[in-house]
Motif scaffolding. Structure first.
Motif, PDB file in Angstrom:
ATOM      1  N   ALA A   1      -7.494  33.880   8.912  1.00 43.56           N
ATOM      2  CA  ALA A   1      -7.933  34.158   7.648  1.00 43.56           C
ATOM      3  C   ALA A   1      -7.685  35.939   7.785  1.00 43.56           C
ATOM      4  O   ALA A   1      -7.243  36.780   6.552  1.00 43.56           O
ATOM      5  CB  ALA A   1      -9.900  34.386   8.001  1.00 43.56           C
TER       6      ALA A   1
ATOM      7  N   PHE B   1      -8.512  30.810   0.657  1.00 44.65           N
ATOM      8  CA  PHE B   1      -7.004  31.124   1.083  1.00 44.65           C
ATOM      9  C   PHE B   1      -6.252  30.946  -1.183  1.00 44.65           C
ATOM     10  O   PHE B   1      -5.940  31.055  -0.491  1.00 44.65           O
ATOM     11  CB  PHE B   1      -5.957  30.393   1.912  1.00 44.65           C
ATOM     12  CG  PHE B   1      -6.776  30.324   2.863  1.00 44.65           C
ATOM     13  CD1 PHE B   1      -6.761  31.213   3.851  1.00 44.65           C
ATOM     14  CD2 PHE B   1      -6.909  29.413   3.964  1.00 44.65           C
ATOM     15  CE1 PHE B   1      -6.750  31.354   5.073  1.00 44.65           C
ATOM     16  CE2 PHE B   1      -7.816  29.391   4.840  1.00 44.65           C
ATOM     17  CZ  PHE B   1      -7.096  30.599   6.087  1.00 44.65           C
TER      18      PHE B   1
ATOM     19  N   GLU C   1       0.082  28.035   4.351  1.00 46.77           N
ATOM     20  CA  GLU C   1      -1.140  27.461   5.139  1.00 46.77           C
ATOM     21  C   GLU C   1      -1.374  26.337   5.020  1.00 46.77           C
ATOM     22  O   GLU C   1      -2.310  25.419   5.348  1.00 46.77           O
ATOM     23  CB  GLU C   1      -2.000  28.551   3.648  1.00 46.77           C
ATOM     24  CG  GLU C   1      -2.135  30.173   4.528  1.00 46.77           C
ATOM     25  CD  GLU C   1      -2.735  30.906   3.255  1.00 46.77           C
ATOM     26  OE1 GLU C   1      -2.751  30.248   2.507  1.00 46.77           O
ATOM     27  OE2 GLU C   1      -3.348  32.137   3.563  1.00 46.77           O
TER      28      GLU C   1
ATOM     29  N   ARG D   1      -4.004  36.342   5.676  1.00 48.39           N
ATOM     30  CA  ARG D   1      -4.811  36.311   4.181  1.00 48.39           C
ATOM     31  C   ARG D   1      -3.550  36.553   3.758  1.00 48.39           C
ATOM     32  O   ARG D   1      -2.810  36.097   2.449  1.00 48.39           O
ATOM     33  CB  ARG D   1      -5.767  36.158   4.045  1.00 48.39           C
ATOM     34  CG  ARG D   1      -6.165  35.658   2.491  1.00 48.39           C
ATOM     35  CD  ARG D   1      -7.263  35.958   2.279  1.00 48.39           C
ATOM     36  NE  ARG D   1      -8.409  35.576   3.119  1.00 48.39           N
ATOM     37  CZ  ARG D   1      -9.536  35.688   3.588  1.00 48.39           C
ATOM     38  NH1 ARG D   1     -10.272  37.155   2.569  1.00 48.39           N
ATOM     39  NH2 ARG D   1     -10.241  35.256   4.002  1.00 48.39           N
TER      40      ARG D   1
END
Length: 825
Positions: free
Chosen positions: A376, A422, A387, A379
């Motif tokens: 997180a 995401f 990711e 990001r």
């Protein structure tokens, strides 16, 4: 046999006749004309001459094929082997093919059956295994009527014997029964050859050489209907086999009513069938594996009891079995319970262990939140593909640990987390760009593919481990047999350890089979067992294997699957062989004393006839000469005749005493009076017993020797026998030397001669009754002297051993304990 040999000669093969008995039959003798016959070996036994197969001559001739008649023949005593089939084994080992003959009544397994049919015991038999291992067996079949016509025409027996033979052994009923036995035995041999051929060539498909109907039982109420239907199918073909099988779940937990299964088992066995139980997580696969294992031709199943909706979701056992059946005919039999539904036990079909699956779920549940929290903060730095790759790595780890379902759950959960945290727009379960949707779909597919591969690999690993374990067990069993360690307790103990069973028991049926004897402990007896709480009847076992009509192997502790039953059956077959071997050894042990006694009586009759007659004849002739008045005898002649009679009667008395003492020794009733004995008193008396031959003896016994513990009369007999034997074999001009000395707590008495001596390998043979090494007649005695001397010496607590005399000859050494002053026993 002779016709095949002549055909071989015509084809240019090197064929000789090792031995053929024509029994005076002219047509048999005609077939021998022009064939090379190896001369027989002559064997003499009890004054009679026999001719036997000359094994050495056949091997030295080295033909391609040897014709040898009468496989079950017992050779004359003195031959190299007891049985002719053992002679043939030697010839086969030399690389020579053999064609032989054997009658059905001479097979060991059928010996008692033939006696029950004909009333005639067959004393010459051959083990079935010897005949079964032949490369080819040809059954010479003929109807009873045709055989009796041949006999009536004089082709088998002489005319004066035909009527008696046809009215006794060769009755139509006897011949018909023997013919059926031969056909059935040959059919069994064909079955064995077929099974071996299919195994050698890896043929798993069913060959419909004989109808074998397998009925699958679930323990449900429809089982009775299925059994009766399968029995009717089997009854359509003569000689068909009926087998019932129940598949238990892979976790070993039975999902059927035991009482129903027991009732259906009894029903199957009452119809002449057999009941089997196997373990398998995949029921259709287990059924087909079992059916192919027993070479079944037809499989009977009940119509599904599941409802319509359940059948839409899954094809069912019947449909799956049909798709796997191949050449096996599958019958789906309808019944009253069809489509009424039933509760099914859960099947644990996962390839991975429960611990690994739980660990996979734990990694998925903990890893997804942890990875989300770790990514997180980055990001804005990482792109979505990076990711996705990190989440994919986690899903692969979950798949490797826990298999398919934890991985699928991790993939779905990961895709949702990627979408929410995401994938733009963040915080919504939506996807703005199509390529991100493609990435998520590929993500889930890769996770599913990896988990599937892991699951399949785990299944293959378990199968390979099971196959390896099975191979190791069979290899161990083979080594067990080759080492000769095939005792029943050892075999059953190894079987129990291999499968982790509570007990393994070999049961034998008592009396004739009955429909209800499977659960009756009184109908079975325990032959051998390993472990606690042995099975008392087949019905009390978790797994049982039928070895024969009389023998069954019963195991308790867990149900074994179809693959493990093959190993169990191998152990069961070896257990039957071990049992037979033990019983043969017991019979041999029981027969050995009788054989020894018979041998003793035979030798006694053969030897005593001359040894008793000679002194009796001499004494009688001397007495009759003295009583007669035809000749005037001088005083010197009268004294000589009286001396002859006295010497003959003394010799006769010594012979009778030896025979009586030997019988007492063997019966264990010889009376002993052990006491201190001075050798300087006993040895001279033993020498004096020789009479005129005492001049051939020189004794050197020190007077300072201590007394020995012995029976004076028996010790004198021992020394007299040894000295007389030494004088008999000493050359002229050489005296027998008798010496004595003390060695520790023993006194050693030596009787040494300068005769021809005895080879070391024959040292023990001279102490057997009626052994006179090198003698050809009975003129020198019955050969009891040394045997009696050793027996008497050992009865007094001493020993008698032979050794070579330095410079040539034989020395007999008597060891006796020294008298220590304690009371004699």
């Amino acid at each position: 046999m002779l016709s095949e040999g002549r055909r071989g000669l015509e084809r240019g093969r090197d064929v000789v006749v090792g031995l053929v008995e024509t029994h005076g039959r002219p047509r048999t003798a005609a077939l021998l004309e022009g064939m090379e016959i190896v001369p027989r070996r002559t064997v003499r036994y009890r004054g009679t001459t026999f001719t036997e197969l000359d094994v050495r001559a056949v091997i030295e001739r080295r033909p391609k094929v040897a014709l040898i008649d009468e496989l079950a023949h017992t050779n004359a005593p003195g031959s190299g082997n007891v049985k002719r089939w053992q002679d043939i084994d030697e010839i086969l080992d030399a690389g020579i093919d053999v064609i032989s003959t054997v009658n059905i009544q001479h097979l060991e397994s059928l010996n008692d059956v033939v006696q029950g049919i004909t009333g005639v015991p067959q004393r010459e038999t051959v083990p079935d295994e010897v005949v079964r291992r032949a490369d080819q067996i040809e059954l010479v079949d003929m109807s009873p009527e045709a055989l009796r016509r041949r006999m009536a025409h004089g082709n088998v027996y002489a005319p004066e014997k035909v009527s008696a033979a046809m009215s006794n052994y060769f009755r139509v009923g006897n011949l018909t029964a023997l013919r059926e036995l031969a056909l059935l035995w040959a059919a069994g041999k064909v079955d064995d050859q077929l099974d071996r051929y299919r195994a050698d060539h890896g043929i798993a498909d069913t060959w419909e050489t004989r109808e074998r109907v397998v009925v699958a039982l679930t323990g449900g109420p429809e089982g009775d209907t299925l059994v009766r239907r399968a029995a009717r199918i089997a009854a359509r073909t003569k000689g068909a086999d009926l087998l019932a099988v129940h598949v238990v779940s892979g976790d070993g937990l039975a999902g059927a009513d035991p009482a129903s299964l027991a009732r259906q088992r009894t029903l199957v066995e009452s119809m002449g069938g057999t009941y089997h139980q196997v373990v398998g997580g995949d029921v259709p696969r287990a059924l087909i594996d079992f059916a192919r294992g027993v070479n079944a031709t037809q499989l009977v199943l009940g119509a599904s009891r599941r409802g319509r909706f359940a059948q839409i979701l899954a094809r069912g056992v019947g449909v799956e079995t049909i798709s796997l059946s191949g050449s096996i005919d599958v019958h789906l039999v309808t019944h009253e319970e069809a489509k009424r539904g039933r509760r099914r036990p859960e099947r644990d079909r996962a390839a991975l262990t429960r611990e690994r699956r739980m660990a996979g779920w734990a990694v998925a549940m903990a890893g997804l939140p942890a990875l989300t929290a770790a990514l997180a903060p980055f990001r804005d730095v990482l792109q979505l593909p990076s990711e996705i790759l990190l989440f994919l790595l986690l899903v692969v780890v979950v798949a490797l640990i826990g298999g398919m379902w934890p991985a699928i759950a991790a993939a779905v959960g990961g895709s949702l987390l990627l979408n929410w945290f995401f994938t733009p727009p963040v915080g919504f379960i939506t996807i703005a760009h199509p390529e991100n949707l493609l990435a998520l779909i590929v993500f889930v597919l890769v996770a599913a593919a990896v988990s599937t591969i892991v699951d399949v690999a785990a299944r293959r690993t378990r199968q390979a481990a099971h196959a390896t374990a099975e191979a190791e067990v069979l290899s161990t069993l083979a080594g067990h047999v080759l080492r000769g360690d095939a005792a029943l307790p050892s075999l059953l103990g190894r079987l129990r350890e291999t499968f982790g069973l509570d007990s393994v028991t070999l049961l034998e049926r008592v009396g004739d089979p009955t429909p209800d004897d499977q659960a009756d402990p009184r109908a079975w007896r325990i032959i051998a067992t390993s472990g606690a709480a042995p099975c008392t009847a087949p019905a009390t076992a978790d797994t049982d294997v039928v070895i024969s009509d009389e023998l069954m192997l019963a195991a308790r502790g867990q149900l074994l699957n179809a693959g493990d039953r093959r190993v169990l059956e191998a152990f069961a077959a070896e257990a039957a062989v071990a049992l037979r071997q033990e019983r043969l050894e017991e019979e041999a042990e029981l027969a050995r004393p009788l054989a020894e006694a018979d041998k003793m009586r035979t030798a006694l009759l053969a030897a005593v006839s001359h040894d008793l007659r000679t002194p009796l004849s001499a004494a009688k002739a001397a007495v009759e000469s003295l009583r007669g008045d035809e000749v005037e005898w001088s005083e010197e002649d009268r004294e000589e005749l009286l001396a002859t009679a006295d010497e003959s009667l003394t010799r006769l008395g010594r012979l009778v005493d030896n025979l009586l003492d030997m019988s007492r020794l063997q019966a264990g009733v010889l009376g002993l009076a052990l006491q201190p004995v001075a050798l300087e008193e006993v040895v001279p008396r033993a020498v004096d017993d020789l009479g005129p031959l005492c001049d051939h003896v020189e004794d050197d016994v020190p007077v300072e020797l201590p007394d020995v513990v012995a029976d004076p009369a028996l010790l004198e007999r021992v020394l007299a026998n040894l000295i007389a034997n030494a004088v008999r074999y000493s050359p002229p001009g050489h005296k027998v030397l008798v010496t004595a000395g003390r060695y520790g707590d023993q006194v050693e008495i030596r009787v040494a001669d300068r005769g021809p001596g005895i080879r070391p390998e024959d040292h023990e043979r001279v102490f057997l009754p009626f052994q006179r090494l090198g003698d050809r007649d009975n003129g020198t005695g019955v050969g009891l002297g040394l045997a009696l001397s050793r027996g008497l010496t050992e009865a007094m607590g001493g020993t008698l051993i032979p050794e070579e005399t330095p410079g040539g000859g034989l020395t007999m050494i008597v060891n006796l304990p020294v008298h220590t002053g304690a009371a004699a026993p």
